[in-house]
Design an enzyme around this catalytic site. Structure first.
Site, PDB file in Angstrom:
ATOM      1  N   LYS A 192       6.032  28.709  -3.369  1.00 50.21           N
ATOM      2  CA  LYS A 192       6.214  28.275  -4.757  1.00 50.21           C
ATOM      3  C   LYS A 192       5.785  29.374  -5.730  1.00 50.21           C
ATOM      4  O   LYS A 192       4.614  29.736  -5.793  1.00 50.21           O
ATOM      5  CB  LYS A 192       5.372  27.030  -5.047  1.00 50.21           C
ATOM      6  CG  LYS A 192       5.708  26.441  -6.416  1.00 50.21           C
ATOM      7  CD  LYS A 192       4.696  25.442  -6.915  1.00 50.21           C
ATOM      8  CE  LYS A 192       3.525  26.080  -7.613  1.00 50.21           C
ATOM      9  NZ  LYS A 192       3.873  26.789  -8.862  1.00 50.21           N
ATOM     10  N   GLY A 244      -4.206  33.315  -7.328  1.00 55.55           N
ATOM     11  CA  GLY A 244      -4.238  32.729  -8.666  1.00 55.55           C
ATOM     12  C   GLY A 244      -5.666  32.647  -9.173  1.00 55.55           C
ATOM     13  O   GLY A 244      -6.522  33.450  -8.781  1.00 55.55           O
ATOM     14  N   SER A 245      -5.926  31.660 -10.027  1.00 52.91           N
ATOM     15  CA  SER A 245      -7.224  31.592 -10.684  1.00 52.91           C
ATOM     16  C   SER A 245      -8.312  31.099  -9.740  1.00 52.91           C
ATOM     17  O   SER A 245      -8.046  30.363  -8.788  1.00 52.91           O
ATOM     18  CB  SER A 245      -7.145  30.672 -11.897  1.00 52.91           C
ATOM     19  OG  SER A 245      -6.767  29.378 -11.485  1.00 52.91           O
ATOM     20  N   THR A 246      -9.537  31.496 -10.030  1.00 50.73           N
ATOM     21  CA  THR A 246     -10.675  31.067  -9.211  1.00 50.73           C
ATOM     22  C   THR A 246     -10.834  29.551  -9.277  1.00 50.73           C
ATOM     23  O   THR A 246     -11.155  28.912  -8.273  1.00 50.73           O
ATOM     24  CB  THR A 246     -11.950  31.798  -9.680  1.00 50.73           C
ATOM     25  OG1 THR A 246     -11.742  33.202  -9.477  1.00 50.73           O
ATOM     26  CG2 THR A 246     -13.172  31.372  -8.893  1.00 50.73           C
ATOM     27  N   GLY A 249      -8.394  28.038  -6.980  1.00 51.78           N
ATOM     28  CA  GLY A 249      -8.837  28.428  -5.631  1.00 51.78           C
ATOM     29  C   GLY A 249      -9.937  27.513  -5.121  1.00 51.78           C
ATOM     30  O   GLY A 249      -9.936  27.082  -3.957  1.00 51.78           O
ATOM     31  N   GLU A 266      -6.811  34.609  -2.772  1.00 52.31           N
ATOM     32  CA  GLU A 266      -6.937  35.869  -3.495  1.00 52.31           C
ATOM     33  C   GLU A 266      -7.062  35.488  -4.963  1.00 52.31           C
ATOM     34  O   GLU A 266      -6.095  35.039  -5.571  1.00 52.31           O
ATOM     35  CB  GLU A 266      -5.700  36.726  -3.216  1.00 52.31           C
ATOM     36  CG  GLU A 266      -5.984  38.203  -3.373  1.00 52.31           C
ATOM     37  CD  GLU A 266      -5.760  38.649  -4.792  1.00 52.31           C
ATOM     38  OE1 GLU A 266      -6.735  38.587  -5.580  1.00 52.31           O
ATOM     39  OE2 GLU A 266      -4.646  39.039  -5.121  1.00 52.31           O
ATOM     40  N   CYS A 300      -5.500  41.070 -11.281  1.00 49.27           N
ATOM     41  CA  CYS A 300      -6.759  40.538 -10.757  1.00 49.27           C
ATOM     42  C   CYS A 300      -7.743  41.656 -10.452  1.00 49.27           C
ATOM     43  O   CYS A 300      -8.942  41.476 -10.567  1.00 49.27           O
ATOM     44  CB  CYS A 300      -6.512  39.674  -9.533  1.00 49.27           C
ATOM     45  SG  CYS A 300      -5.473  40.484  -8.328  1.00 49.27           S
ATOM     46  N   GLU A 397     -13.418  36.737 -16.458  1.00 48.68           N
ATOM     47  CA  GLU A 397     -12.104  37.376 -16.363  1.00 48.68           C
ATOM     48  C   GLU A 397     -11.277  36.998 -17.598  1.00 48.68           C
ATOM     49  O   GLU A 397     -11.112  35.827 -17.912  1.00 48.68           O
ATOM     50  CB  GLU A 397     -11.383  36.902 -15.103  1.00 48.68           C
ATOM     51  CG  GLU A 397     -10.046  37.580 -14.915  1.00 48.68           C
ATOM     52  CD  GLU A 397      -9.353  37.216 -13.605  1.00 48.68           C
ATOM     53  OE1 GLU A 397      -9.255  36.016 -13.301  1.00 48.68           O
ATOM     54  OE2 GLU A 397      -8.919  38.142 -12.894  1.00 48.68           O
TER      55      GLU A 397
END
Ligand code: NAI
Ligand code: MG
Length: 487
Positions: A192, A244-246, A249, A266, A300, A397
């Site tokens: 996706k 993607g974003s933490t 995640g 990641e 990132c 970030e």
């Protein structure tokens, strides 16, 4: 820098427009889901638009996959698994080589669509994203029949169905990072792309179809977070690969805890870029620009925290400001453009709110005198000085063209500061002294440490993080491991 200095720069750095042509590009008005070797309508019949961030005009509509569509895709991947995983590696490799070659043949079309849909400068999509995506397929195609050498004396077996969820900053490249190793090792896939940048992944679906790969081996479905969550939570998905974003995640790690799903994450970063007094200063300034302004800072592993040794701080910052005056912000399709459009309105709001936070916390801002286009999402390249470790713009970030600069005196001090972050993805070291480079690479808690360069990627080289930047490696021999199991 004085106003006069700035005007001198502006006068000597003007370029005529050099737009890339778009007449060779084919984009449909509406895209369906690529499931089981066919473009199929979403079961609930819903579609959403993808926009061009440089003018916020709609480019195309794409399907919104619901849980029922995800189930259909996972079932197709499951059915295709047995024969695909039993195919000799040499045969699997042929399809992957074919995909690589087709990407090369259509490279210009991919580059234009990538820049239109996501806002990145055409120079970057043309010279970096698309060639690297083809490289990934070439590289992993080569491994397909050599897995026993990759894992000597062990019998690597594919994991099963891989659910792969990717972000909007490197849409085609992230699709390649995910698909190539999964296919080489004999897995089938449901992928996706992100909701703001689905178009190159759908173009890739067309190419994958052309490659003649058996139906169901690759399924590409579109949608936003809920679609992603349906993939993560599907009981017949055996492995999740997420970039993607933490925040997301962490959610995925919770959702997969206690299941048999293999997981690689990641996530975000806050990379330290460290300039020692003995560095080649002009090259280092170019490196700083590349570290933070590449891809509008939507990277990132961006070098978003700059540490300059005190003795050279003034000269480095002055040269950096002068260099920033020459950066061209504007039309992503213009070959002169250095900094394109911010990927979405939402991301622009995030970046702008961080700039406010930086100012409120007492940081001193510098932005060049650049003209920003009227429509669309734009942010001038920005740096902050007078900030310290506790400032939010130093810790969090931002994912935009915003650099936080600090100084240091000793090696121990900069190691301490560089590692004082919840992340651990990347770092850069600039020095003429080899021993200092080796010392730093041992001390820095980062998955990648670049020496006298920044943001360099290669299909043969592993990439990934520590701490809140995630776990697992993609690229290189290491990138095969998450997609195999041993009996
Ligand atoms: P995001 O993490 O929400 O989006 C990434 C992908 O995850 C997209 O495909 C999205 O549809 C999917 N997703 C969203 N929610 C999900 C869920 N609950 N389950 C499964 N999949 C889900 O990133 P977002 O919100 O677009 O960006 C926010 C921030 O994240 C950025 O400001 C940046 O700091 C960071 N980011 C980091 C990236 C990286 O490469 N490490 C890439 C993108 C964003
Ligand atoms: Mg878009």
């Amino acid at each position: 820098m004085t106003k006069k200095d700035k005007n001198i720069f502006k006068a000597s750095w003007s370029y005529d427009e050099a737009p890339e042509s778009t007449d060779h590009v084919q984009i449909k008005k509406q895209y369906d889901l690529y499931i089981d070797g066919k473009f199929t309508k979403p079961i609930k019949g819903k579609y959403f638009a993808s926009y061009s961030p440089s003018d916020n005009k709609e480019i195309a509509k794409v399907a919104e996959a619901t849980q029922e569509d995800v189930d259909k895709a996972v079932k197709a991947a499951n059915r295709a698994f047995k024969s695909w995983s039993e195919l000799p590696g040499k045969e699997r490799g042929k399809y992957i080589f074919r995909i690589a070659r087709l990407i090369q043949e259509r490279a210009r079309e991919f580059s234009v669509i990538e820049s239109l849909d996501g806002g990145k400068p055409i120079r970057e999509s043309r010279d970096i994203d698309i060639p690297l995506a083809a490289n990934h397929f070439f590289y992993y195609a080569g491994w397909a029949d050599k897995l026993e050498y990759a894992f000597p004396n062990r019998k690597p077996k594919p994991v099963g169905v891989a659910g792969q969820i990717i972000p909007w900053n490197f849409p085609l490249l992230m699709a390649a990072w995910k698909l190539a190793p999964a296919l080489a090792t004999g897995n089938t896939v449901v992928l996706k792309p992100a909701e703001t940048t689905p178009l190159t992944a759908l173009k890739l679906a067309e190419i994958i179809h052309e490659s003649g790969i058996p139906k169901g081996v690759v399924n590409i479905i579109t949608g936003a977070g809920e679609t992603g969550a349906a993939i993560v939570n599907h009981p017949n998905v055996d492995k999740i690969a997420f970039t993607g974003s933490t925040g997301v995640g962490k959610y995925i790690q919770k959702a997969t805890a206690g299941t048999n799903k293999k997981l690689t994450l990641e996530l975000g970063g806050k990379g330290a870029n460290i300039i020692f007094e003995d560095a080649a200063i002009d090259q280092a300034v170019e490196g700083i620009v590349n570290a933070i302004f590449f891809n509008q800072g939507h990277v990132c592993c961006a070098g978003s925290r700059l540490f300059v040794q005190e003795s050279v701080a003034d000269v480095v910052i002055e040269k950096l400001k002068r260099r920033m005056e020459t950066l061209i912000v504007g039309n992503p399709l213009d070959k002169n453009t250095d900094i394109g459009a911010i990927n979405s309105k939402k991301q622009l709001q995030t970046i702008e709110s961080y700039i406010k936070i930086g100012l409120n916390e007492g940081g001193e801002i510098y932005q060049p005198d650049c003209k920003l286009p009227k429509n669309g999402n734009w942010c001038a390249p920005t740096l902050f000085i007078n900030v310290s470790q506790s400032h939010r713009i130093v810790q969090e970030e931002i994912f935009g063209p915003v650099l936080a600069i600090q100084t240091f005196r000793t090696i121990d001090e900069v190691v301490e500061k560089a590692n004082n972050t919840p992340f651990g993805l990347s770092a850069g070291v600039w020095t003429e002294k080899g021993s200092k480079i080796f010392h730093m690479t041992q001390k820095l808690n980062a998955g990648v440490v670049w020496a006298n360069t920044f943001n360099k990627f290669d299909a043969t080289s592993p990439f990934g993080g520590y701490k809140e930047s995630g776990f697992g490696r993609e690229g290189g021999l290491h990138g095969l491991k998450p997609y195999v199991k041993f009996e």
